[in-house]
Enzyme design. Sequence first.
Site, PDB file in Angstrom:
ATOM      1  N   GLY A 149       0.949  -0.920   0.085  1.00 53.37           N
ATOM      2  CA  GLY A 149      -0.082   0.012   0.449  1.00 53.37           C
ATOM      3  C   GLY A 149       0.626   1.188  -0.040  1.00 53.37           C
ATOM      4  O   GLY A 149       1.856   1.573  -0.713  1.00 53.37           O
ATOM      5  N   PRO A 192      -0.345  -4.275   1.548  1.00 49.96           N
ATOM      6  CA  PRO A 192      -0.282  -3.254   2.300  1.00 49.96           C
ATOM      7  C   PRO A 192       0.324  -3.703   3.736  1.00 49.96           C
ATOM      8  O   PRO A 192      -0.044  -4.502   4.303  1.00 49.96           O
ATOM      9  CB  PRO A 192      -1.124  -2.613   3.194  1.00 49.96           C
ATOM     10  CG  PRO A 192      -2.278  -3.561   2.838  1.00 49.96           C
ATOM     11  CD  PRO A 192      -2.146  -4.446   1.553  1.00 49.96           C
ATOM     12  N   ARG A 208       3.214  -1.557   5.656  1.00 50.00           N
ATOM     13  CA  ARG A 208       3.718  -0.673   6.576  1.00 50.00           C
ATOM     14  C   ARG A 208       2.956   0.377   7.087  1.00 50.00           C
ATOM     15  O   ARG A 208       2.522   1.066   8.037  1.00 50.00           O
ATOM     16  CB  ARG A 208       4.883  -0.112   5.396  1.00 50.00           C
ATOM     17  CG  ARG A 208       5.803   1.688   6.678  1.00 50.00           C
ATOM     18  CD  ARG A 208       5.623   1.817   5.792  1.00 50.00           C
ATOM     19  NE  ARG A 208       7.272   1.455   5.165  1.00 50.00           N
ATOM     20  CZ  ARG A 208       8.777   0.921   5.184  1.00 50.00           C
ATOM     21  NH1 ARG A 208       9.030   1.473   6.417  1.00 50.00           N
ATOM     22  NH2 ARG A 208       8.757   0.485   4.783  1.00 50.00           N
ATOM     23  N   TYR A 218      18.645   1.563   6.232  1.00 49.79           N
ATOM     24  CA  TYR A 218      18.041   1.960   5.154  1.00 49.79           C
ATOM     25  C   TYR A 218      18.083   3.952   5.707  1.00 49.79           C
ATOM     26  O   TYR A 218      17.587   4.408   5.225  1.00 49.79           O
ATOM     27  CB  TYR A 218      16.593   1.946   5.567  1.00 49.79           C
ATOM     28  CG  TYR A 218      16.282   0.651   5.028  1.00 49.79           C
ATOM     29  CD1 TYR A 218      16.407   0.027   4.042  1.00 49.79           C
ATOM     30  CD2 TYR A 218      15.436   0.368   5.977  1.00 49.79           C
ATOM     31  CE1 TYR A 218      15.571  -1.399   4.198  1.00 49.79           C
ATOM     32  CE2 TYR A 218      14.146  -0.530   6.117  1.00 49.79           C
ATOM     33  CZ  TYR A 218      14.582  -1.566   4.757  1.00 49.79           C
ATOM     34  OH  TYR A 218      14.130  -2.661   4.876  1.00 49.79           O
ATOM     35  N   CYS A 235      27.860  -2.821  20.107  1.00 48.04           N
ATOM     36  CA  CYS A 235      29.680  -2.395  19.836  1.00 48.04           C
ATOM     37  C   CYS A 235      29.756  -1.897  18.152  1.00 48.04           C
ATOM     38  O   CYS A 235      30.390  -2.679  17.709  1.00 48.04           O
ATOM     39  CB  CYS A 235      30.823  -3.324  19.884  1.00 48.04           C
ATOM     40  SG  CYS A 235      30.401  -3.455  21.636  1.00 48.04           S
ATOM     41  N   TYR A 292       8.193  -3.595  10.501  1.00 45.11           N
ATOM     42  CA  TYR A 292       9.425  -3.677  10.552  1.00 45.11           C
ATOM     43  C   TYR A 292      10.308  -3.104  11.233  1.00 45.11           C
ATOM     44  O   TYR A 292      11.840  -2.239  11.418  1.00 45.11           O
ATOM     45  CB  TYR A 292       9.658  -2.750   9.111  1.00 45.11           C
ATOM     46  CG  TYR A 292       9.057  -3.131   7.718  1.00 45.11           C
ATOM     47  CD1 TYR A 292       9.339  -4.515   7.521  1.00 45.11           C
ATOM     48  CD2 TYR A 292       8.311  -2.192   7.615  1.00 45.11           C
ATOM     49  CE1 TYR A 292       8.236  -5.121   6.141  1.00 45.11           C
ATOM     50  CE2 TYR A 292       7.725  -2.527   6.681  1.00 45.11           C
ATOM     51  CZ  TYR A 292       7.790  -4.237   5.851  1.00 45.11           C
ATOM     52  OH  TYR A 292       6.795  -4.143   4.832  1.00 45.11           O
TER      53      TYR A 292
HETATM   54  C1  LIG Z   1       6.864  -6.179   1.739  1.00 47.73           C
HETATM   55  C2  LIG Z   1       6.076  -6.541   0.829  1.00 47.73           C
HETATM   56  C3  LIG Z   1       5.304  -5.880   0.667  1.00 47.73           C
HETATM   57  C4  LIG Z   1       4.496  -4.434   1.474  1.00 47.73           C
HETATM   58  O1  LIG Z   1       5.124  -3.820   1.435  1.00 47.73           O
HETATM   59  P1  LIG Z   1       4.415  -2.594   2.864  1.00 47.73           P
HETATM   60  O2  LIG Z   1       5.194  -1.109   1.909  1.00 47.73           O
HETATM   61  O3  LIG Z   1       4.569  -2.841   3.578  1.00 47.73           O
HETATM   62  O4  LIG Z   1       3.098  -2.144   2.369  1.00 47.73           O
HETATM   63  C5  LIG Z   1       3.599  -5.618  -0.464  1.00 47.73           C
HETATM   64  N1  LIG Z   1       3.946  -7.627  -0.773  1.00 47.73           N
HETATM   65  C6  LIG Z   1       5.238  -7.519  -1.192  1.00 47.73           C
HETATM   66  C7  LIG Z   1       5.266  -8.658  -2.293  1.00 47.73           C
HETATM   67  C8  LIG Z   1       6.087  -7.411  -0.197  1.00 47.73           C
HETATM   68  O5  LIG Z   1       7.691  -7.922  -0.589  1.00 47.73           O
END
Ligand SMILES: *Cc1c(COP(=O)(O)O)cnc(C)c1O
Length: 427
Positions: free
Chosen positions: A245, A283, A285, A325, A351, A379
């Site tokens: 998403g 989705p 995140r 990141y 460390c 994450y």
């Molecule tokens: C990680 C991933 C998602 C989720 O992505 P978000 O940015 O966390 O919403 C969806 N589809 C696939 C194939 C992924 O690897």
Amino acid sequence: MSHDPIAGAFAAHDGVLHCESVPLPAIAERFGTPTYVYSRAALLAGYRAYADALAGRSALVCYAMKANSNLTVLDLLARAGSGFDIVSGGELARVLAVGGDPRKVVFSGVGKSEAEIAQALAVGILCFNIESVPELEVVERVAQRLGKRAPISVRVNPDVDPKTHPYISTGLKNNKFGVAYADVPALYRRAAASAHLEVVGIDFHIGSQITEVAPYLEAAERLLDVVDALARDGIGLHHIDFGGGVGIRYRDETPPPVGELIAALLARVDARGHGGKTILFEPGRSIAGPAGTLLTRVQYVKHGEAKNFAIVDAAMNDLARPAMYQAWMPVHPVAPSAHEIALYDIVGPVCESSDWLARERALALAPGDLLAIGGAGAYGMSMASNYNSRPRAAEVMVDGERCYEVRRRELVEELFAGESVLPTGSA
Ligand SMILES: *Cc1c(COP(=O)(O)O)cnc(C)c1O
């Protein structure tokens, strides 16, 4: 502070940060630190934003559980009607452990093993999102061996720039993900001709933390071009899966509202005559991210020659995004402080110089103070490791005035429970 992702479920009352109705200092007192704190209401609101925008359609939201795979998170989402996007057999086992419906599971990832494919076929998942020709061949072989037909979708690499961080963009030609655009039709013809494969859908996932609608729509148009070309070849699809998403606001990003993105995509789907197909999203995140914060305590304050450091009890092993990141995450004092404001780098005890959680933040700090790192529901814990032999943090789910420890803090003995030393007498 109103621009902040934690402003919804995480707000200050009388200067003290709360999660829903529970003051964060009470959670630190009871469960210790570092601890991930999640809001049940925010998690479900994240899911509902997708479900509501798709209401009235044949549609399925498959929560990408690599964002946060705690069993309580999965249980709440499964009971709300969510399916799951999995990337390993371990994730499938978690779905089954909470009684999730395997027929709502899509299996993504470039390196599915034969054992994982067999496991998924045995329980009857919705589909395998195929990432390469050799993978398709392995899925076919395993299905044949088990006397099954494997439902498949091809993950198309649409070669569009999602304009996100290079490490989390996945839909460009030079990424390892998906099948090259030009090779997609041949792969479908190959699958459609097989007695052990069943073509059910098509998918893409162009990247994570996407904050613009345009690349998403561009990728969707390219995907629909493939759907049309396949239809001309007599290959009909049951579903179209638009991948992950929208992004979330960590700092000053302005991701489109979920409803806006989905409305724009559905308008394209309808305009091109595919309104009858089932629509999927994956989705992660945007469902889990804003629903969590990482609660940590300042251990030491170190005034260096060039910089001030606040050394906290959380580290890169608990929250990897900054080290991995260079991610910017919001840091909030949990209670007012009488100390002087200074610029601090917030660092952990690990460390490594890359062990930092935030840099150059103006904060009033003293040892013992609590900090909350926002937007940490996705994450965060799912990427945690035991580096430096650090037990993983506790996780707490807040529901109104109640809080539940949904994963207790790991014990040090558990870290080496599977290890052993060589037998005596061996040189
Ligand atoms: C990680 C991933 C998602 C989720 O992505 P978000 O940015 O966390 O919403 C969806 N589809 C696939 C194939 C992924 O690897």
